[in-house]
Design an enzyme around this catalytic site. Structure first.
Site, mmCIF file in Angstrom:
data_model
loop_
_atom_site.group_PDB
_atom_site.id
_atom_site.type_symbol
_atom_site.label_atom_id
_atom_site.label_comp_id
_atom_site.label_asym_id
_atom_site.label_seq_id
_atom_site.Cartn_x
_atom_site.Cartn_y
_atom_site.Cartn_z
ATOM 1 N N ASP A 93 14.284 43.490 75.229
ATOM 2 C CA ASP A 93 14.725 42.213 75.815
ATOM 3 C C ASP A 93 13.591 41.334 76.363
ATOM 4 O O ASP A 93 13.670 40.858 77.510
ATOM 5 C CB ASP A 93 15.768 42.489 76.914
ATOM 6 N N LYS A 114 22.254 43.067 70.714
ATOM 7 C CA LYS A 114 23.260 43.878 71.409
ATOM 8 C C LYS A 114 23.958 43.023 72.450
ATOM 9 O O LYS A 114 23.415 42.015 72.894
ATOM 10 C CB LYS A 114 22.594 45.083 72.081
ATOM 11 N N CYS A 157 18.536 47.608 81.076
ATOM 12 C CA CYS A 157 18.444 47.890 79.629
ATOM 13 C C CYS A 157 17.401 48.949 79.293
ATOM 14 O O CYS A 157 17.616 49.756 78.399
ATOM 15 C CB CYS A 157 18.242 46.588 78.866
HETATM 16 C C1 VGL Z 1 19.868 43.106 81.217
HETATM 17 C C2 VGL Z 1 21.331 42.579 82.898
HETATM 18 C C3 VGL Z 1 22.162 41.947 81.997
HETATM 19 C C4 VGL Z 1 18.584 43.751 80.809
HETATM 20 C C5 VGL Z 1 20.696 42.486 80.304
HETATM 21 O O1 VGL Z 1 18.000 43.360 79.774
HETATM 22 O O2 VGL Z 1 18.127 44.665 81.535
HETATM 23 N N1 VGL Z 1 20.193 43.159 82.503
HETATM 24 N N2 VGL Z 1 21.824 41.902 80.706
#
Ligand code: VGL
Ligand code: ZN
Length: 225
Positions: A14, A123, A168
């Site tokens: 991410d 995802k 994540c």
């Molecule tokens: C994430 C919160 C919501 C992450 C993704 O990438 O850790 N955290 N969506």
């Protein structure tokens, strides 16, 4: 500890604008990430270096993107009366709107060299189901396909870095270890949100107890053969 590059995957979690404090819009203006991790972009240079080294030696690199439809269940704005940081009935932690499919906030950060990725995995694209882990969605059952991809390629070792340590990265690493891959966190290439407070410390402790190894990227660079 040494790794055979041909059996090693670098999993980059991410590295998107919305998780970084600042990014540049196409107009040239600066924006802040909707769910920015403090200093989030700092994890990117060590990951670029690891990806370059691994690619040069015939290894594997996968990058994930959090990829939510508008109105996604994980957004506080999708639940009447709820604010980011609160929890919905059923336990879903609620977030500001972030990483909306096709929006600039969902793009990889400009400093992230996604060119090294053999696989880009999205995802969290199901309206009613969030996905923190790169392996399974938050029902803990729906696979993303990453496990099959990695096994088919003969991967046995996974190095993980990215954002956020306590969400994540944490869920990806715990699934990875449980699936039987040797699992290593690049310790200078992860940062957390720590929402609610204490979640970062708890996540690190739980990962270490599970047998997940923490190592600085400079050591990992030397160990990739
Ligand atoms: C994430 C919160 C919501 C992450 C993704 O990438 O850790 N955290 N969506
Ligand atoms: Zn998300």
């Amino acid at each position: 500890m040494t790794f055979n590059a041909s059996r090693t995957l670098l999993l980059e979690i991410d590295l998107q604008n919305d998780f970084c404090p600042a990014y540049t819009l196409p107009s040239g203006e600066n924006s802040g990430g909707a769910l920015a991790v403090n200093n989030g972009q700092a994890v990117i240079p060590p990951l670029n270096a690891l990806a370059a080294a691994l690619c040069a030696k015939g290894g594997w690199v996968a990058a994930t993107q959090d990829w939510h439809p508008p109105g996604h269940i994980s957004f506080a704005s999708s639940h009447a009366g709820k604010k980011p940081g609160e929890t919905a009935d059923g336990g879903q932690v609620l977030w500001p709107e972030h990483c909306v499919q096709g929006a600039r906030g969902a793009d990889f950060h400009d400093s992230f060299e996604a060119k090294y990725a053999n696989l880009i995995l999205r995802k969290g694209f199901r309206m009613g189901l969030d996905s923190y882990s790169a392996f399974f969605e938050n029902d803990r059952q729906t696979p993303t396909g990453l496990e099959g991809w990695a096994r088919f390629l003969g991967i046995d070792t996974v190095i993980i870095g990215g954002l956020a340590t306590d969400y994540c990265v944490f869920y990806s690493a715990m699934d990875c270890k449980r699936l039987g891959f040797a699992t290593i966190i690049a310790s200078d290439a992860v940062l957390g949100v720590d929402i609610p407070e204490g979640s970062l410390e708890g996540a690190i402790k739980t990962m270490k107890e599970a047998g997940i190894i923490f190592a600085p990227s400079k050591d990992l660079l030397k160990d990739i053969l």
